[in-house]
Design a protein around this motif. Sequence first.
Motif, PDB file in Angstrom:
ATOM      1  N   HIS A 209       0.043 -37.674   2.326  1.00  8.09           N
ATOM      2  CA  HIS A 209       0.428 -38.881   3.120  1.00  8.09           C
ATOM      3  C   HIS A 209       1.970 -39.357   2.906  1.00  8.09           C
ATOM      4  CE1 HIS A 209       0.274 -42.698   5.263  1.00  8.09           C
ATOM      5  NE2 HIS A 209       0.735 -43.368   4.086  1.00  8.09           N
TER       6      HIS A 209
ATOM      7  N   LEU B 118       5.562 -39.173   5.560  1.00  9.25           N
ATOM      8  CA  LEU B 118       6.462 -40.188   5.786  1.00  9.25           C
ATOM      9  C   LEU B 118       7.894 -39.782   5.151  1.00  9.25           C
ATOM     10  CD1 LEU B 118       4.212 -43.244   4.477  1.00  9.25           C
ATOM     11  CD2 LEU B 118       4.680 -42.403   6.689  1.00  9.25           C
TER      12      LEU B 118
ATOM     13  N   ASP C 112      10.077 -50.182   7.996  1.00  9.64           N
ATOM     14  CA  ASP C 112       9.117 -49.284   8.816  1.00  9.64           C
ATOM     15  C   ASP C 112       8.217 -48.436   7.929  1.00  9.64           C
ATOM     16  OD1 ASP C 112      10.384 -50.039  10.887  1.00  9.64           O
ATOM     17  OD2 ASP C 112      11.507 -48.348  11.229  1.00  9.64           O
ATOM     18  N   LEU C 113       8.785 -48.092   6.596  1.00  5.39           N
ATOM     19  CA  LEU C 113       7.801 -47.192   5.723  1.00  5.39           C
ATOM     20  C   LEU C 113       7.003 -48.035   5.006  1.00  5.39           C
ATOM     21  CD1 LEU C 113      10.383 -44.584   4.289  1.00  5.39           C
ATOM     22  CD2 LEU C 113       8.583 -44.097   5.936  1.00  5.39           C
TER      23      LEU C 113
ATOM     24  N   ALA D  20       5.154 -50.758   5.674  1.00  7.80           N
ATOM     25  CA  ALA D  20       3.861 -50.944   6.358  1.00  7.80           C
ATOM     26  C   ALA D  20       2.941 -49.704   6.180  1.00  7.80           C
ATOM     27  CB  ALA D  20       4.076 -51.190   7.880  1.00  7.80           C
ATOM     28  N   GLU D  21       3.532 -48.447   5.964  1.00  9.58           N
ATOM     29  CA  GLU D  21       2.619 -47.281   5.798  1.00  9.58           C
ATOM     30  C   GLU D  21       2.306 -46.963   4.347  1.00  9.58           C
ATOM     31  OE1 GLU D  21       2.862 -44.379   8.779  1.00  9.58           O
ATOM     32  OE2 GLU D  21       4.634 -45.355   9.576  1.00  9.58           O
ATOM     33  N   SER D  22       3.052 -47.562   3.386  1.00  2.76           N
ATOM     34  CA  SER D  22       2.958 -47.389   1.919  1.00  2.76           C
ATOM     35  C   SER D  22       2.829 -48.573   1.026  1.00  2.76           C
ATOM     36  CB  SER D  22       3.997 -46.452   1.806  1.00  2.76           C
ATOM     37  OG  SER D  22       5.440 -46.708   1.899  1.00  2.76           O
TER      38      SER D  22
ATOM     39  N   PRO E 257      -0.974 -46.062  -1.510  1.00  2.00           N
ATOM     40  CA  PRO E 257      -0.398 -46.426  -0.608  1.00  2.00           C
ATOM     41  C   PRO E 257      -1.402 -47.351   0.484  1.00  2.00           C
ATOM     42  CG  PRO E 257       0.216 -44.153  -0.444  1.00  2.00           C
ATOM     43  CD  PRO E 257      -0.816 -44.595  -1.554  1.00  2.00           C
TER      44      PRO E 257
ATOM     45  N   PRO F 273      -2.866 -47.341   3.775  1.00  2.69           N
ATOM     46  CA  PRO F 273      -3.730 -46.591   4.219  1.00  2.69           C
ATOM     47  C   PRO F 273      -4.991 -45.939   3.228  1.00  2.69           C
ATOM     48  CG  PRO F 273      -1.773 -45.977   5.398  1.00  2.69           C
ATOM     49  CD  PRO F 273      -1.581 -46.883   3.981  1.00  2.69           C
TER      50      PRO F 273
END
Length: 542
Positions: A42, A46, A72-73, A75-77, A231, A233
């Motif tokens: 994951h 990214l 931006d990163l 929010a996903e980690s 992260p 998710p």
Amino acid sequence: MGGLRRLAAPFVALGPAGVAVRTRPKRLTPEDEQVLTLVGAHLGSLASKDLKARCVDGLEHSSESWAARKRDLTAESSSRWAGSITKASHDQWALARRCQLVHIQGLEAGIRTIRHRLALPVGAKGTKGAPGGYQSRREWFAKTRRLHVLEDRLAREQADRQAGVVHVVRGGKRLARNRHHLDTAQLTEAAWRERWETARWFLQADGESGKRFGNETIRVSPDGKISIKLPAPLAGLANAAHGRYVLTGRVAFAHRGQDWADRVAANRAVAYRIHYDTERGRWYLTASWQIPPTPTIPLAAALADGVIGVDTNADHLAAWRLDTHGNPMGAPRRFFYDLSGTAQHRDAQVRHALTRLLHWARSCGVKAIAVEDLDFATEKTREKHGRKRRFRQLISGMPTGRLRARLTSMADATGITIIAVDPAYTSRWGAQHWQKPMATHTRTTTRHDAASIAIGRRAQGYPIRRRTTPPRAHQSDVHGHRTVQAGPEALGREGPRPRIPGPRTRSVPPDAARTRATRTSTTVRDARSDQEWVQHSLLLTE
């Protein structure tokens, strides 16, 4: 000396600025390996997207665009994972820029060489400083075509550099090309796919002083327990509080373990990287941190106990110990290594050879090792050496960069100073002045052994040329031992040795004067003459 280039002065090499130690987490469960695989894949995706965004920015990159990428990163980690990813992307882009500049300089050097040789008549002889013309019209024509190819490449690279364009492959360009040559690489498609995906994972986090155990993202406690901040998710896989996953396996650092434990206990920054070795099927954890540079000692203090000159070769290190006057002592030593096989094997071979060298230096009591400041960046081009393919392979196989980095870091731990000298003419002059004189009936002195003497003498500030040996009579009784080397600061070093009181022949023992004064003389002075000595007849005893 008009045709010789100016020699650089020797200098003390700086010590390492950081430390990296590696260990293996043992007894990992299948669940632990699955979590590490998911997190690495994951974060790797990214990191690939962020590197692409950084390359698109080019020279227009700014702190605002960096902050936007990090948002931006996040929010996903997480914020810390995002900081590690953006910093790694920036470092990789900067490394690609430096490699691009080196490639441009190599193209320019090749173009200059071809243009020079094309301007000469076919078959023209070369000189020591410049190559001659090409040997045939066929070769001359082929080089004209290659000149146009290199000029096109140079124009393309210069345009990319001006525009800030770099070409980067996450996972490595060589591994990417192996996909089209699986038979040559001796890989199956499944094995290549596993290596490719593993090389593109991202499982590294920078340390932060003041935080618990020096790292909030990948945390390693003093007892070896590893916990990872998952992260966003993948937060559902957590088995501990605050979205963390604790691995079952423990770690322990055999090398510099106490230094690492002290930093962790003091909550000082420690960076960690977790990676998977597909060939061995093992997971590894690498810890790294910065250290203050070791203060360099003066050159004269480092050479107070002599020096060991080391000549670097493709398969061994040739070393010779020199005293404070530049005279070789004892026999030469050679430390062999094998640079075939994998990168891990080559690195281990270099490390073992340097370990033996440092152990020998410590046993001799020498505090300095002199090495050449080698850099073959401009010497490997085929345009300079032409058909000398084996020679180009030879100098390309010398581990100059790896050896220099390894030697400075290992010598810093043992208290030995590394002195870098100019490599110009060391092999040629060493063989000219030292190879034959240092050879004996039981020892064959090689060209590399003689070069090690030249390197050590250059580090000490002495000329490589030996003092001319005087005639036999002038070596001992007439004017003293003239072949003894003296320092450049010694006054009257070119004159005879000072007169030493006492007997000068081997037939008289050192205590002859005392013996004459104490024994009974059998010679009496004749009263009738002041210039003659009269010997009595032998006394008869019963």
